[in-house]
Design an enzyme around this catalytic site. Structure first.
Site, PDB file in Angstrom:
ATOM      1  N   PHE A 236      -7.656   1.098  -4.192  1.00 37.03           N
ATOM      2  CA  PHE A 236      -8.538   2.242  -4.027  1.00 37.03           C
ATOM      3  C   PHE A 236      -7.724   3.499  -3.802  1.00 37.03           C
ATOM      4  CE2 PHE A 236     -10.863  -1.441  -3.226  1.00 37.03           C
ATOM      5  CZ  PHE A 236     -12.051  -1.222  -3.878  1.00 37.03           C
TER       6      PHE A 236
ATOM      7  N   SER B   3      -3.970   0.233   4.649  1.00 35.35           N
ATOM      8  CA  SER B   3      -3.478  -0.491   3.484  1.00 35.35           C
ATOM      9  C   SER B   3      -4.331  -0.153   2.277  1.00 35.35           C
ATOM     10  CB  SER B   3      -3.546  -2.001   3.723  1.00 35.35           C
ATOM     11  OG  SER B   3      -4.882  -2.465   3.630  1.00 35.35           O
ATOM     12  N   ASP B   4      -3.739  -0.305   1.099  1.00 33.95           N
ATOM     13  CA  ASP B   4      -4.567  -0.390  -0.085  1.00 33.95           C
ATOM     14  C   ASP B   4      -5.310  -1.721   0.015  1.00 33.95           C
ATOM     15  OD1 ASP B   4      -5.763   0.060  -2.540  1.00 33.95           O
ATOM     16  OD2 ASP B   4      -3.914   0.728  -3.486  1.00 33.95           O
ATOM     17  N   TRP B   5      -6.319  -1.903  -0.800  1.00 29.76           N
ATOM     18  CA  TRP B   5      -7.204  -3.063  -0.651  1.00 29.76           C
ATOM     19  C   TRP B   5      -6.475  -4.348  -1.065  1.00 29.76           C
ATOM     20  CZ3 TRP B   5      -8.843   1.164   0.955  1.00 29.76           C
ATOM     21  CH2 TRP B   5     -10.129   1.343   1.505  1.00 29.76           C
ATOM     22  N   GLY B   6      -6.136  -5.153  -0.057  1.00 34.63           N
ATOM     23  CA  GLY B   6      -5.423  -6.398  -0.305  1.00 34.63           C
ATOM     24  C   GLY B   6      -3.920  -6.251  -0.312  1.00 34.63           C
TER      25      GLY B   6
END
Length: 725
Positions: free
Chosen positions: A8, A263-266
């Site tokens: 994202f 964080s970015d997603w994951g």
């Protein structure tokens, strides 16, 4: 949608107001009274409540503490418009008010070379995010455009860190002045997509400091961005989102960042590394079997156990909660009433139009084919599927549900009205491995032969399904382009139409450079239109017919062929066996083309106008220790009002260490009426003459001779002046 692959990620301000925006000190995240309130809140929180704030509790939110008045933190993509509504899950909601303003993409914004527009752009995002109940808008994306093949280049801005820094600061201030947080991404070195979740980036310290970090540093120190998003990739063997050197040592240490690192997603992979190395909020981890159990995230219940067992100090958790609360207080989420915001207003649409108008780049205009004279056109042939293709929902996580989108075909029809015969031919078919279609080409040639004017809209396309190579995934998250070749048989189409009508206008659409060698020598007029947003068709029509004088400049070099790009000539792209070495080092983009004397197709900073400008009287005045003010006089010598971007490059003469031939260190977009003259000044401080000394671990500005080269692209230097430091 598989969350493992998802990342994202008003009107123009007056000059006086813009200066006040730049010089005003935004509310600092660390305020003594606020810190006391935060301390009091933290003391009241249980361990479980603290840990609950460190990870997601739905697709786009993280938990608050209701009984203490701490709300959930609500995030949303994206960089050029608030993403369609997903609610708490991943399925788009129906019958909700989520069709808003679709702004031009990041590369189009950067092509304006207008930081004031960057502010207006951000203000639209902030206002619409606030209206939609969002606390954080996940942008801007400012990773360096290292290779033409990166599928996410359209979201990013430039190959040049100085240009990025100027545009990003305006964007961030625009968002955050609305009382919403921007999220700077992706920190750092996220320069390829296909293996972004595994690739390990190796580069020199000098390349890191001179090329890949300056935009982030300016966003933190000058833009005072509230949140920073980590990247997916590894950096020197450790994942960027939990990278000690990047986050603890540089971002929070050297730069003194007091805000929230999410964080970015994951992108989180290890509980202890995330805890110890600066990750404050974990989003989008997909662990175990559905349904998703948010308490099982890396920063979930495991952290409670670690603290209770004495393996993690509670002070570490408190610091992360404090950073989240700082952002909440600053944006009036706690103890203050937030204003409502506005959604898809006429003023917002006008900002989208203005950015598109100023971002469109006139690449070539032989024999003054452009602009077309509206009064002389009785029939016009519009060719190419990109002429009638909507793009708002493309590209991956930056998709936007637009209230409307004016395509180039519609824009031209609207401008010309009913008195002109507008004929359309598809010309090519967007399809996986699509080849030239002789029937479609013949139809295009037929209408081009009979028309008074012909325009082809061609180039790249967005991908809608970025989890696989479907029929159109070129400019999209999660994929990289296979090459620079124009797909779908478009070269054959263009050559056939140019043969029928040599004055055909070519409009390139998409995320950046494309190989045009097969026909560029035969074409007289070429425009770069990018993905120009909901009013893009209007803007393109106004440029083509001269109602707007083009003033966009390329924010990246267009190489003639892929092999000329430094990431491919000297370095690696993509990674090899899970590692990518940035062997081109500091010679990214025009720094390579100018230094190694490689002729580009179109140089960095290039962009033509329907008027002409004359540069004279270059001068340099010393204003401090290793600081000078450089100036030049610019005159609009043509018959049309227009704008020029005056670019100031610093060129060291006989440098002590290896350095690029020249580097952009200042620019100013200047609007002049026909015949008008202005003197443009920029201050070049010590930073403008400095390089990063890896042995001394500091910036150094050597004494010696320098040339201040002033022009309208990295290759078109109009005047210069020498000085001795």
């Amino acid at each position: 949608m598989n969350k493992k692959v998802i990342g994202f990620a008003g009107s123009i301000l007056s000059s006086v107001l813009w200066l006040s925006v730049l010089t005003a000190q935004a509310q600092n995240l660390v305020n003594p009274k606020t810190e006391a309130k935060i301390t009091a809140l933290i003391k009241k929180m249980t361990l479980a409540e603290k840990v609950g704030m460190l990870h997601a509790n739905s697709s786009f939110t993280s938990a608050g503490v209701k009984q203490l008045g701490i709300p959930e933190l609500v995030t949303s993509d994206g960089p050029h418009g608030v993403r369609l509504e997903h609610g708490r899950g991943w399925t788009p909601l129906k019958n909700v008010n989520d069709a808003g303003t679709y702004l031009p993409t990041g590369n189009a914004l950067a092509a304006t070379w207008n930081p004031k527009l960057g502010y207006d752009f951000g203000a639209v995002l902030g206002s619409e995010a606030k209206f939609r109940g969002k606390d954080v808008i996940l942008g801007p994306g400012i990773n360096i455009i290292r290779s033409p093949l990166n599928g996410r280049n359209f979201e990013y801005q430039s190959e040049d860190p100085y240009l990025i820094a100027q545009m990003a600061v305006g964007y961030i201030k625009g968002v955050q002045d609305q009382g919403v947080s921007a999220s700077l991404k992706h920190f750092a070195a996220n320069n390829e997509e296909v293996d972004r979740g595994t690739v390990n980036v190796e580069m020199s310290e000098r390349a890191l400091r001179e090329i890949y970090l300056p935009g982030f540093e300016a966003a933190v120190k000058k833009g005072q961005v509230n949140t920073v998003m980590g990247a997916y990739n590894k950096f020197r063997g450790q994942y960027a989102t939990e990278n000690k050197y990047l986050i603890n040592d540089i971002l929070k240490g050297e730069w003194g960042f007091k805000g929230l690192v999410m964080s970015d997603w994951g992108a989180v992979h290890n509980t202890m590394e995330a805890l110890e190395n600066g990750t404050d909020l974990e989003m989008g981890s997909d662990l175990g079997t559905p349904p998703l159990k948010y308490s099982q995230f890396f920063l979930g219940d495991t952290v409670i156990t670690l603290v209770k067992n004495g393996k993690v100090p509670i002070t570490l958790i408190d610091d992360k909660v404090r950073r989240i609360l700082r952002v909440m207080f600053k944006t009036n989420m706690i103890g203050a009433k937030r204003t409502v915001g506005a959604y898809n207003t006429k003023a917002h649409q006008q900002t989208a139009l203005k950015v598109a108008e100023e971002g469109i780049v006139l690449l070539k205009n032989e024999d003054n084919v452009l602009p077309l004279a509206k009064e002389k056109i009785k029939s016009i042939a519009i060719i190419g599927q990109n002429a009638d293709r909507e793009n708002a929902m493309g590209g991956g996580s930056s998709q936007v549900k637009a209230k409307y989108e004016i395509t180039p075909l519609h824009g031209i029809k609207n401008l010309l009205g009913n008195g002109v015969n507008v004929q359309y031919a598809q010309g090519y078919k967007i399809a996986r491995n699509g080849q030239a279609d002789s029937a479609l080409i013949n139809e295009a040639v037929k209408i081009a032969t009979k028309a008074d004017a012909t325009v082809i809209f061609c180039g790249w396309t967005h991908g809608y399904d970025y989890k696989k190579w479907d029929d159109n995934a070129y400019d999209a998250e999660g994929v990289d382009k296979p090459d620079m070749d124009m797909p779908f048989g478009q070269n054959e189409l263009i050559k056939a139409v140019l043969k029928a009508n040599p004055n055909t206008i070519i409009v390139l659409m998409g995320g950046g450079p494309i190989d045009v060698r097969e026909w560029v020598g035969k074409s007289k007029a070429i425009i770069e239109g990018w993905y120009p947003g909901m009013e893009g068709g209007t803007a393109l029509a106004k440029v083509i017919f001269g109602e707007v004088n083009p003033s966009g400049k390329l924010p990246m070099t267009f190489p003639k062929k892929l092999e000329d790009s430094p990431a491919h000539k000297l370095g690696e792209f993509p990674g090899v066996n899970g590692v990518v070495h940035y062997k081109e080092d500091i010679f990214v983009g025009y720094r390579y083309f100018d230094t190694y004397k490689v002729e580009p197709q179109f140089p960095f900073g290039h962009g033509l106008s329907y008027t002409t400008f004359y540069y004279e009287n270059a001068a340099i005045q010393r204003t401090g220790d290793k600081q000078v003010t450089a100036s030049v006089t610019l005159k609009n010598t043509g018959k049309r009002d227009g704008a020029e971007v005056v670019q100031f490059y610093v060129e060291p003469i006989n440098p002590r260490v290896s350095r690029p031939r020249k580097e952009l260190k200042g620019f100013q977009k200047v609007f002049l009426k026909a015949g008008e003259t202005k003197t443009i000044k920029v201050v070049l401080n010590k930073d403008a003459f400095s390089y990063y000394d890896e042995k001394k671990k500091t910036w150094v500005a050597d004494n010696g001779k320098y040339l201040i080269a002033i022009g309208n692209s990295s290759k078109d230097i109009q005047v210069s002046k020498e000085l001795v430091l």
